[in-house]
Design an enzyme around this catalytic site. Sequence first.
Site, PDB file in Angstrom:
ATOM      1  N   PHE A   1     -14.186  -2.799   3.756  1.00  0.00           N
ATOM      2  CA  PHE A   1     -15.425  -2.199   4.245  1.00  0.00           C
ATOM      3  C   PHE A   1     -16.147  -3.147   5.203  1.00  0.00           C
ATOM      4  CE2 PHE A   1     -19.548  -0.068   4.002  1.00  0.00           C
ATOM      5  CZ  PHE A   1     -19.152   1.261   4.056  1.00  0.00           C
TER       6      PHE A   1
ATOM      7  N   CYS B   1      -6.418  -3.559   3.462  1.00  0.00           N
ATOM      8  CA  CYS B   1      -5.560  -2.780   2.570  1.00  0.00           C
ATOM      9  C   CYS B   1      -6.427  -2.170   1.473  1.00  0.00           C
ATOM     10  CB  CYS B   1      -4.487  -3.672   1.968  1.00  0.00           C
ATOM     11  SG  CYS B   1      -3.468  -2.848   0.732  1.00  0.00           S
TER      12      CYS B   1
ATOM     13  N   ILE C   1      -6.002   0.383  -1.737  1.00  0.00           N
ATOM     14  CA  ILE C   1      -5.017   1.053  -2.600  1.00  0.00           C
ATOM     15  C   ILE C   1      -5.757   2.024  -3.512  1.00  0.00           C
ATOM     16  CG2 ILE C   1      -3.257   0.726  -4.376  1.00  0.00           C
ATOM     17  CD1 ILE C   1      -2.799  -2.097  -3.133  1.00  0.00           C
TER      18      ILE C   1
ATOM     19  N   THR D   1     -10.841   6.223  -9.065  1.00  0.00           N
ATOM     20  CA  THR D   1     -12.151   6.769  -8.711  1.00  0.00           C
ATOM     21  C   THR D   1     -12.180   7.198  -7.250  1.00  0.00           C
ATOM     22  OG1 THR D   1     -13.094   4.667  -7.981  1.00  0.00           O
ATOM     23  CG2 THR D   1     -13.194   5.148 -10.354  1.00  0.00           C
TER      24      THR D   1
ATOM     25  N   HIS E   1     -13.831   5.803  -4.988  1.00  0.00           N
ATOM     26  CA  HIS E   1     -14.081   4.624  -4.162  1.00  0.00           C
ATOM     27  C   HIS E   1     -13.104   4.555  -2.982  1.00  0.00           C
ATOM     28  CE1 HIS E   1     -15.492   0.549  -3.332  1.00  0.00           C
ATOM     29  NE2 HIS E   1     -14.234   0.165  -3.285  1.00  0.00           N
TER      30      HIS E   1
ATOM     31  N   PHE F   1      -6.699  -0.632  14.603  1.00  0.00           N
ATOM     32  CA  PHE F   1      -6.781  -0.289  13.183  1.00  0.00           C
ATOM     33  C   PHE F   1      -5.472  -0.670  12.483  1.00  0.00           C
ATOM     34  CE2 PHE F   1      -6.545   2.700   9.623  1.00  0.00           C
ATOM     35  CZ  PHE F   1      -7.839   2.710   9.142  1.00  0.00           C
TER      36      PHE F   1
ATOM     37  N   ARG G   1       5.055  -2.052   3.594  1.00  0.00           N
ATOM     38  CA  ARG G   1       4.567  -1.947   4.969  1.00  0.00           C
ATOM     39  C   ARG G   1       3.955  -3.241   5.488  1.00  0.00           C
ATOM     40  NH1 ARG G   1       4.903   2.393   2.344  1.00  0.00           N
ATOM     41  NH2 ARG G   1       5.341   4.411   3.311  1.00  0.00           N
TER      42      ARG G   1
END
Length: 158
Positions: free
Chosen positions: A64, A87, A89, A93, A95, A120, A134
């Site tokens: 974030f 990253c 994952i 929830t 979130h 990005f 990845r």
Amino acid sequence: MATANKNLSNYDKNSIPNAKDIRFGIVVSEWNETVTEGLFQGAEAALLDCGAQHILRWNVPGSFELVHGAKQMISTQQVDVVIVIGCVIKGETMHFDFVCQGVTQGIKDLNVRYNVPVIFCVLTDNTLQQSLDRSGGLHGNKGTEAAIAAIKMAFLGK
């Protein structure tokens, strides 16, 4: 799956402009560090392979915070392009949804607002294994792909 049977690390160096004079900024999330370090290593290796000599790295706590980190880097450093590496994952929830949406929109907003491309490179996977695949695993390295995109975007319109 979009990356099934595709190695993201393959690129034709002869088709990429020399990155010697480009100033690269990379903002890396410390969250899911095993993955983000793998992505950074892929990006850095590709940039160096393509001649980059100016790479500035900043770390931020999580994905974030990538948006603010990139904004500050654009505002205070003389960079030609910024790669954001993170990253997220999926957990149990909502979130995941909020973070992914916020980061995606934030990076889009930076690209609209500033004349510096922001690339990005944020994995948004369901499992840690998908992210590992990845970031230097089965599917190559999305960081490498982001570096090549950064080089190409730095030369866009030139």
